[in-house]
Enzyme design. Sequence first.
Site, mmCIF file in Angstrom:
data_model
loop_
_atom_site.group_PDB
_atom_site.id
_atom_site.type_symbol
_atom_site.label_atom_id
_atom_site.label_comp_id
_atom_site.label_asym_id
_atom_site.label_seq_id
_atom_site.Cartn_x
_atom_site.Cartn_y
_atom_site.Cartn_z
ATOM 1 N N ASP A 230 -46.066 7.324 98.273
ATOM 2 C CA ASP A 230 -46.891 7.622 97.111
ATOM 3 C C ASP A 230 -46.214 8.807 96.417
ATOM 4 O OD1 ASP A 230 -48.759 7.779 95.145
ATOM 5 O OD2 ASP A 230 -50.500 7.769 96.471
HETATM 6 C C1 BGC Z 1 -51.336 7.472 93.056
HETATM 7 C C2 BGC Z 1 -50.727 6.089 93.181
HETATM 8 C C3 BGC Z 1 -49.902 5.802 91.950
HETATM 9 C C4 BGC Z 1 -48.855 6.885 91.798
HETATM 10 C C5 BGC Z 1 -47.969 6.696 90.594
HETATM 11 C C6 BGC Z 1 -50.311 8.538 92.717
HETATM 12 O O1 BGC Z 1 -50.936 9.748 92.405
HETATM 13 O O2 BGC Z 1 -51.985 7.804 94.265
HETATM 14 O O3 BGC Z 1 -51.725 5.122 93.339
HETATM 15 O O4 BGC Z 1 -49.334 4.522 92.052
HETATM 16 O O5 BGC Z 1 -49.503 8.142 91.656
HETATM 17 O O6 BGC Z 1 -48.670 6.907 89.437
#
Ligand code: BGC
Length: 753
Positions: A230
Amino acid sequence: MRNLKSLIEQMTLEEKAGLCSGDSFWRTKAIERLDIPAINLSDGPHGLRAQGEDQDHLGVNESKPATCFPTAAGLASSWSVALLEQLGAALGDEAQAEGLHVVLGPGANIKRSPLCGRNFEYFSEDPLLSSHLAAAHIRGTQSRGVGSSLKHFAANNQEHRRMSVDARVDERTLREIYLASFEYAVKETQPWTVMCAYNRLNGEYCSEHRRLLTDILRNEWGFEGYVVSDWAAVNERVAGLAAGMELEMPASGGERDAQIVAAVQNGQLEEAVLDVAVERLLRITFKAVDARLENASFDAEDHHQLARRIARESMVLLQNDGTLPLSNEHRVAVIGEFAERPRYQGGGSSHVNATRVEPLLEALETRGASFDYTKGFEIDRDAPDRQLEQKAAQRARDADVAVLCLGLPDRHESEGYDRTHLNLPANQLALIEAVTAAQPNTVVVLANGAPIVMPWAGQVSAILEGYLGGQAVGAALADLLYGEVSPSGKLAETFPQRLEDNPVHLNFPGEGDVVRYGEGIFVGYRYHDTQDVAPLFPFGHGLSYSRFDYANLTLSDDTFSGDGRLTVSLDVTNSGDCEASEIVQLYLSDQTQTVPVAAQALRGFDRVTLAPGATARVEMTLARRDFCWYDAERADWRLPTGAFEVRIGASSRDIRLSRSIEVHVDETPLPAIGRNTLLGDLQTHEGAARVLREHLADLAEELPMLNSLMDKGGDNDLMDAMGRYLPLRALISFSSFTEARLDALLKDLKALA
Ligand code: BGC
């Protein structure tokens, strides 16, 4: 076919390490001299967030226009694998048109608490439903030559301290609930990538959790893609790579690539581990590039109409005294600012810049409905406004029906933080009082991503849960309110009467950086049904403008040995007078009392659409795993012996048909053998019981607690219990048994393994 191995041989150590992190926020690195391309990743689960120059992971900066479909909370209420596949395919088409290779979603985290700020992005409190819908979403997207990223793996069930919290989950709960929600989707669809979660799981960051990322995901489930972090979930990069986390996102400015290089040079990391990671990255990169369709485009209007269809299949009619559907003859007072400024999606990384938005007011105008509008409250404030309420009450009084458009404003639920209560804002609660006092026929239409409490439910005629309905929300609501289509969604989560009734209440959001999943497997309806705590609206509940009768339940067999499949079939008849869809649910109730289990668990579902008077034969299948519990000690799924009940319900609390079934297991596994193994545990295994009898025969006279083992009466409960719970070593204290004889016994028992 490219020869990846020889390509890797030509790469320098620095180039290989470099491939393990992004080039920018949304792009991987290319190596031009070797013709290795970069690929583009983008959020998110219900619409794309392809960004230009200004990039961020929280949906702050504008992205390119894309179709905003209903979010997962609503999607899940459709219980429709077919619809989820269509949605996934539409995302895939838009991704192709935007030059994106991987879509970051779907999210398969379990809705552990209704307070989780991100519940709107997740499917369900039930792992079977969640995993099947995630699988359909992935199948759809990947059918278009675009990869999915199944997220957030795993136990990411709250936003509070999301980047540091340690979810402490016992192994059985993890397997049966939290991992199960990913397992089917991974095995069934092979997502190109899996995104590891921010949080820690039982002490280790998911981004460097070897058991999770390698032992379970790869070795047990057979995952063939790569794991992406993530955004900023990386803690120790080298440990993460060794644990099975191949791609770090976003870029780390070369810092962590250098750490990988150094680790290989100083012998901390074997270069072969890096090579395997690079091979996995390259395989997906080339797959994505090969599947790219140049000049792809999509029809925005077609996708808007798809969003409308999906939305109306996803909304749930929670309550109706017959006031709905409305007719064109009704004079309707539409009240609530959401009718004009709909809340149709959630905040954070999944935020979509919609191609267009169709509010309820616009849709009512398009259909020529007879209505008046007043806003009644302001979305941007919580405090009651007496003037707005009075005006709304007057409009309601002058009309035949009031339609109150209520819900949670953006600031009340979002990625990044959790809710602290389940109430509507105070101004909306005051408005309900004012309007229901003036108009007995009041319909509430809700826009929210997760359950709210409804102490006012008894004051209103109907409640339509719209969830976060996507950009065509208004058109879908109008279709349902006026009976163009019958509502057919059913809740994929429990709505509790009070926050305190939720099983997680005492363990949410944890103390400091530790959250204990003390409720174990008893999440959502598993708790409500087992403890008999009446919900406000149960899991699986949803009304229709039609009626359905269930009959003729048959099982392909009335016993089950764990082999093959058991077919469950029944007739469903639309006995009302309009075409409608019904979601049929199959629950299994384990009555063997082998271990503590939920009163019932969802093990199948189907959705059928029927013309008035029509009957369909619905068929669902059960397999071994559906009957099993996870035995952490043996690290395996165990099939208990004894009685189960197959239940068919229109909801978890509306069971229409049931049949008993006996499960016969050929052999109970041998318990772990040692000095502290209990006699009673050994007795459950045929071979072990025989060995025990042989070794202990001469003690039978001395020790009445061996009576049940020796098949001598066994009618003294105290003695039987003493024997059952006696560790082998204690035989020495209570009888003439010796250490030498114990050793001989253990040897023979171990030989059974
Ligand atoms: C989120 C993810 C997301 C990623 C990219 C993170 O803060 O938890 O779900 O895909 O950011 O935007």
